[in-house]
Design a protein around this motif. Structure first.
Motif, mmCIF file in Angstrom:
data_model
loop_
_atom_site.group_PDB
_atom_site.id
_atom_site.type_symbol
_atom_site.label_atom_id
_atom_site.label_comp_id
_atom_site.label_asym_id
_atom_site.label_seq_id
_atom_site.Cartn_x
_atom_site.Cartn_y
_atom_site.Cartn_z
ATOM 1 N N ILE A 261 -0.996 4.329 -0.275
ATOM 2 C CA ILE A 261 -0.054 3.281 0.103
ATOM 3 C C ILE A 261 1.033 3.189 -0.974
ATOM 4 O O ILE A 261 2.226 3.086 -0.699
ATOM 5 N N HIS A 262 0.571 3.246 -2.193
ATOM 6 C CA HIS A 262 1.405 3.140 -3.376
ATOM 7 C C HIS A 262 2.520 4.195 -3.429
ATOM 8 O O HIS A 262 3.604 3.950 -3.943
ATOM 9 N N ASP A 263 2.222 5.386 -2.912
ATOM 10 C CA ASP A 263 3.164 6.495 -3.062
ATOM 11 C C ASP A 263 4.491 6.260 -2.354
ATOM 12 O O ASP A 263 5.536 6.675 -2.835
ATOM 13 N N LEU A 264 4.439 5.600 -1.213
ATOM 14 C CA LEU A 264 5.677 5.394 -0.459
ATOM 15 C C LEU A 264 6.019 3.912 -0.325
ATOM 16 O O LEU A 264 6.760 3.512 0.552
ATOM 17 N N CYS A 265 5.438 3.109 -1.198
ATOM 18 C CA CYS A 265 5.618 1.665 -1.060
ATOM 19 C C CYS A 265 7.044 1.244 -1.403
ATOM 20 O O CYS A 265 7.650 1.733 -2.353
ATOM 21 N N GLU A 266 7.569 0.302 -0.625
ATOM 22 C CA GLU A 266 8.933 -0.176 -0.851
ATOM 23 C C GLU A 266 9.065 -0.933 -2.181
ATOM 24 O O GLU A 266 10.163 -1.106 -2.689
ATOM 25 N N ARG A 267 7.951 -1.384 -2.741
ATOM 26 C CA ARG A 267 8.012 -2.107 -4.020
ATOM 27 C C ARG A 267 7.754 -1.176 -5.210
ATOM 28 O O ARG A 267 7.650 -1.616 -6.345
ATOM 29 N N ARG A 268 7.612 0.096 -4.931
ATOM 30 C CA ARG A 268 7.205 1.046 -5.947
ATOM 31 C C ARG A 268 8.158 1.079 -7.149
ATOM 32 O O ARG A 268 7.739 1.208 -8.302
ATOM 33 N N GLY A 269 9.444 0.962 -6.854
ATOM 34 C CA GLY A 269 10.425 0.968 -7.939
ATOM 35 C C GLY A 269 10.103 -0.127 -8.952
ATOM 36 O O GLY A 269 10.225 0.070 -10.168
ATOM 37 N N TYR A 289 9.084 -8.096 -6.213
ATOM 38 C CA TYR A 289 8.420 -7.300 -7.249
ATOM 39 C C TYR A 289 7.082 -6.747 -6.754
ATOM 40 O O TYR A 289 6.548 -7.143 -5.729
ATOM 41 N N CYS A 290 6.521 -5.871 -7.574
ATOM 42 C CA CYS A 290 5.250 -5.221 -7.234
ATOM 43 C C CYS A 290 4.094 -6.229 -7.231
ATOM 44 O O CYS A 290 4.018 -7.125 -8.062
ATOM 45 N N LEU A 291 3.173 -6.054 -6.288
ATOM 46 C CA LEU A 291 2.089 -7.024 -6.085
ATOM 47 C C LEU A 291 0.788 -6.636 -6.791
ATOM 48 O O LEU A 291 -0.258 -7.235 -6.553
ATOM 49 N N TYR A 292 0.853 -5.649 -7.643
ATOM 50 C CA TYR A 292 -0.367 -5.145 -8.276
ATOM 51 C C TYR A 292 -1.179 -6.244 -8.951
ATOM 52 O O TYR A 292 -2.392 -6.347 -8.784
ATOM 53 N N GLY A 295 -3.271 -8.494 -6.910
ATOM 54 C CA GLY A 295 -4.387 -7.884 -6.200
ATOM 55 C C GLY A 295 -4.096 -6.719 -5.284
ATOM 56 O O GLY A 295 -4.988 -6.252 -4.589
ATOM 57 N N CYS A 296 -2.881 -6.220 -5.266
ATOM 58 C CA CYS A 296 -2.605 -5.112 -4.346
ATOM 59 C C CYS A 296 -3.460 -3.887 -4.678
ATOM 60 O O CYS A 296 -3.520 -3.445 -5.816
ATOM 61 N N LYS A 297 -4.132 -3.356 -3.652
ATOM 62 C CA LYS A 297 -4.993 -2.195 -3.850
ATOM 63 C C LYS A 297 -4.319 -0.905 -3.364
ATOM 64 O O LYS A 297 -4.977 0.113 -3.164
ATOM 65 N N GLY A 298 -2.999 -0.988 -3.202
ATOM 66 C CA GLY A 298 -2.244 0.174 -2.738
ATOM 67 C C GLY A 298 -2.468 1.441 -3.544
ATOM 68 O O GLY A 298 -2.509 2.533 -2.990
ATOM 69 N N PRO A 299 -2.627 1.339 -4.877
ATOM 70 C CA PRO A 299 -2.831 2.563 -5.646
ATOM 71 C C PRO A 299 -4.167 3.262 -5.362
ATOM 72 O O PRO A 299 -4.361 4.398 -5.769
HETATM 73 S S1 SF4 Z 1 0.766 -1.786 -6.426
HETATM 74 FE FE1 SF4 Z 1 1.003 -2.330 -4.281
HETATM 75 S S2 SF4 Z 1 2.922 -3.491 -4.140
HETATM 76 FE FE2 SF4 Z 1 2.909 -2.394 -6.100
HETATM 77 S S3 SF4 Z 1 3.983 -0.510 -5.663
HETATM 78 FE FE3 SF4 Z 1 1.814 -0.080 -5.443
HETATM 79 S S4 SF4 Z 1 1.384 -0.397 -3.265
HETATM 80 FE FE4 SF4 Z 1 3.364 -1.343 -3.679
#
Ligand code: SF4
Ligand code: SF4
Lengths: 390, 432
Positions: A261-269, A289-292, A295-299
């Protein structure tokens, strides 16, 4: 399939698809008097819109755009493949995802058109009649039907927590039987792929994945729910190739689940720039901003939500500021911890024992060249994750 | 003589066992044979995890579960001495998405349950148009997703607010979805404008329409559903919302109530396994859902209908469609009065500071949904869920039948099954 792939191999793939479509054409139609062109036309879509849709699916399946006309052809013969869809222990959310797929979108029309021989939610028959339909469909299309199963399967001494039909057959018995004579078996949604929410500790019903109750290869299409695109894409992929797709370690089709999810996430920048939402509703949250840190588990999660989104591309959880919960990973309910907190003790590079879900038996490694941890203060961590070579 | 009839399966997830006497249903017991154990799974988890787990109880009303969870946790904050006051914007957006979920449910029920079921009973063939239901429901889902990220299973509500920060463009987009949906409803379903429909005073006015709705209405009358399927004529509304009022009604007489008097009792289902309990208010059975909510409001048409047809199957069906019209209007007014200046979230103390119990109650598509949580330093000690279907479709003994059991008595088996479905059965919620 990367662009480096030689044109010639696409040529032979093209030929193989053509042959496959020819073969399918010879099979009897499910509904004699209808054609997909007609259905699409009747629902107010132009040929142009249909072709745009076909182009989208072609790209999603990582095929070059020159395959678009072939995709359109394939859809026309989609009604040669009977589908049986079974419900196990679940919330029906996966079906809902599909039903809501559109306006009605071409996705849903196609699903409607191709024969859903047995889908309890969509079917008007109930009771004994429904059970009869299932048995008839299984007999009539033995060895030919595609089985799609939604829901986890109660097992062991709690197998009876799920009984189906007037004869009180358990869900497990039905699933085993239906899988036995299927041409291909797909587990739709995290429940069926990995056990899902009911399998979270202490797993009161001993719910297990479909793959645990059959010796057949099960293609997992997880997500809670999976997007309509992944459900329909899975089907069209099978239609075209006639074989199972390339899979990752968890038997997920690579075309959909190869990237995080993280690889193409719009908040990645913002992640790379070290700009995090520290708390819901703060200034960072307003600026996307990034939701990490909330609790974001995108990575740690492999799926294409950041690209395909939900409800016909309307939005997705990260866009709504909640972050990814990891719903297409096995056991995420138990292993990804508290939903609004980062996984403190898990390093990025240790996702799934250091292998990452890209790691298949044949190729391990290049998906995870970068071994830097997702340190909360880290800037510019882990830039490009290259797709593994086929 | 009483003979046991076969068990009739409903969507593979509920079954009804009939005792038939002289070809009529003497009594019916209902069972829900599926069990997942969601409450047990919640125990020991962080309280905020309830916000992602409970929506998975149900793929059709997951949003109602989300809102019940967030209300329960916010109530616990209050009981722990940290009251959370949500601003207008937060309340409105939450309410909006909840309403849209009810709308999608009713559309789907109309086109995917009611029409096929009527066809079975009426034995003439109706034009089945399930795609119409899918079309309308998907538009409603897109409106939810604009604020909530996805539907089903959105988790954008958190104690203290919501996570999304909609822009004016988002709001315009939502308004467009709503306009499209209202147009569809007017042209395809009703055959008249929302305004006109909502201002009808008598069921006789339905007759002038030429639409999916009027067709259904005629069929219901010709099947005498206005004289069948009566429950207790007692109604219950427990969720606090802008679109209804918390009360219990005995016929038309309403009194205020408190959700803390809801109780559950074991189901009576001697021959079949069931995992559902029956829900009551002060040890009595009440009907919940659209008919109840509509009875609590002052629409002339509902009064007229109730005076003539009481709580018949006809009234139950009509109320659901009427609620659809009413909620579409309500949603439009919410969407047009929404301003985004206020904050989406007000910060709250960390959940680990909370040791308290909380009760969250909302109106889900089928009626009141209750979540009771007990939190110990942020961790769930116990979680109890009571769903609308437990009120409507419990299984009790002949002496004290539940609303659905009562409504099925003295009908033919086929009619009884139709009446059963007028309650809009949801079995995944019921056992959870
Ligand atoms: S941690 Fe989550 S919100 Fe942040 S860039 Fe990765 S996927 Fe997107
Ligand atoms: S995977 Fe999720 S959406 Fe699908 S049935 Fe399971 S809980 Fe429901």
């Amino acid at each position: 399939m990367s662009t480096s792939m030689k044109e010639t191999s696409f040529d032979s793939l093209y030929k193989a698809f053509e042959e496959r479509i020819e073969q399918l054409k010879k099979l009897p139609k499910m509904k004699e008097d209808s054609s997909i062109e007609q259905v699409i036309n009747d629902n107010g879509f132009s040929r142009r819109e249909f072709m745009i849709w076909a182009g989208g699916v072609t790209a999603m399946l990582a095929l070059p755009s020159s395959f678009t006309p072939l995709m359109a052809e394939a859809v026309k013969v989609a009604d040669r493949l009977p589908i049986i869809w079974l419900h196990m222990a679940e919330c029906t959310g996966c079906t809902e995802s599909l039903l809501r797929s559109a306006n009605p979108s071409i996705d849903s029309l196609i699903f409607d058109y191709i024969s859903l021989e047995y889908q309890e939610t969509l079917m008007t028959a109930a009771g004994w009649q429904a059970e009869q339909n299932l048995e008839n469909a299984m007999k009539k299309y033995k060895g030919r039907y595609i089985l799609m199963v939604e829901g986890g399967i109660p097992s062991a001494d709690t197998e009876h927590y799920l009984t189906i039909g007037g004869h009180g057959k358990t869900g497990k018995a039905s699933a085993m039987e239906a899988a036995e004579h299927a041409a291909a078996v797909f587990a739709i949604g995290t429940c069926s792929a990995f056990g899902g929410v009911q399998a979270a500790a202490p797993n009161p019903s001993n719910a297990v994945a479909l793959s645990e109750v059959t010796h057949k290869t099960v293609i997992n299409v997880p997500g809670c729910p999976p997007s309509e695109k992944n459900i329909v894409g899975t089907l069209l992929h099978y239609l075209l190739y006639g074989t199972l797709p390339a899979l990752d370690v968890f038997n997920r089709p690579k075309w959909a689940y190869r990237l995080r999810i993280h690889d193409l996430c719009e908040r990645r920048g913002h992640f790379d720039a070290g700009e995090f939402v520290e708390q819901f509703g703060d200034a960072g949250a307003k600026d996307g901003y990034c939701l990490y840190k909330v609790g974001c588990k995108g990575p740690y999660t492999f799926n294409n939500c950041s690209k395909q989104k939900f409800n016909q591309g309307t939005s997705w959880p990260v866009q709504a500021g909640f972050g990814c919960i990891g719903c297409s990973e096995p056991d995420f309910w138990d292993t990804m911890g508290t939903v609004n907190e980062p996984i403190k003790d898990r390093l990025y590079n240790t996702t799934f024992g250091g292998l990452g879900a890209d790691a298949t038996a044949d190729k391990i490694g290049i998906g995870l060249l970068t071994a830097t941890a997702v340190g909360i203060a880290a800037h510019a961590v882990v830039s490009a994750i290259k797709p593994p070579k086929e | 003589m009483i003979t046991k009839e076969i068990i009739e399966k409903i969507e593979g997830e509920a079954s009804v066992e009939f005792e038939i006497k002289d070809n009529l249903v003497e009594f019916a017991t209902i069972s829900f044979p599926h069990f997942r154990g969601i409450e047990m799974i919640l125990n020991g988890k962080n309280a905020l995890d309830a916000l992602v787990i409970t929506p998975r109880v149900c793929g059709i009303c997951g949003h109602a579960h989300l809102m019940a969870s967030v209300r329960a946790i916010e109530d616990a904050y209050k009981n722990a001495g940290y009251e959370i006051k949500n601003n207008q914007k937060i309340e409105k957006i939450r309410e909006f998405t909840l309403i849209m979920e009810i709308i999608q449910n009713h559309f789907k029920w109309f086109y995917m349950t009611l029409i096929p079921e009527l066809e079975k009973l009426h034995s003439t063939s109706l034009v089945q148009t399930p795609l119409k239901g899918a079309f309308a429901a998907s538009l409603a889902a897109k409106a939810i997703a604009t604020f909530a990220g996805q539907w089903p299973h959105s988790s954008y509500m958190i104690p203290g607010g919501i996570t999304s920060d909609p822009t004016n463009i988002d709001i315009l987009q939502v308004q467009t979805y709503l306009q499209e949906l209202s147009l569809f409803f007017e042209n395809e379903t009703l055959g008249t404008s929302l305004e006109d429909f909502l201002s009808f005073e008598s069921c006789k006015e339905f007759r002038g329409l030429n639409s999916d709705f009027s067709y259904i209405e005629e069929k219901l009358i010709s099947l005498e559903m206005h004289e069948k399927g009566f429950a207790y004529d007692k109604f219950l509304i427990l969720g606090k919302h802008s679109f209804t009022s918390v009360s219990k009604l005995n016929k038309t007489h309403a009194v205020g109530i408190d959700a803390k008097f809801v109780n559950t009792v074991e189901a009576y289902s001697p021959n079949q396994i069931t995992y559902a309990k029956n829900a009551q208010y002060k040890k009595e059975y009440y009907e919940t859902g659209p008919l109840s909510r509509m009875m609590a409001l002052n629409f002339p048409i509902i009064k007229n209908m109730h005076r003539r047809f009481k709580d018949s199957a006809y009234s139950r069906v009509m109320a659901r469609i009427f609620e659809l019209a009413y909620l579409l209007k309500k949603a439009s007014s919410l969407a047009t009065t929404l301003t985004i200046a206020e904050s989406s979230y007000n910060s709250v103390v960390d959940i680990s500071k909370i040791t308290a119990s909380g009760l969250g109650v909302v109106e889900a598509p089928r009626g009141p949904l209750l979540h009771k949580i007990e939190i110990e330093k942020g961790i769930i000690e116990s979680y109890k869920i009571i769903t609308p279907t437990q009120f409507n479709i419990g299984s009790s003994s002949l002496k004290n039948p539940t609303p659905a059991q009562k409504a099925m008595q003295k009908l033919s088996k086929e009619e009884a099954l139709f009446v059963f479905r007028t309650f809009d059965v949801c079995s995944v919620c019921t056992t959870h």
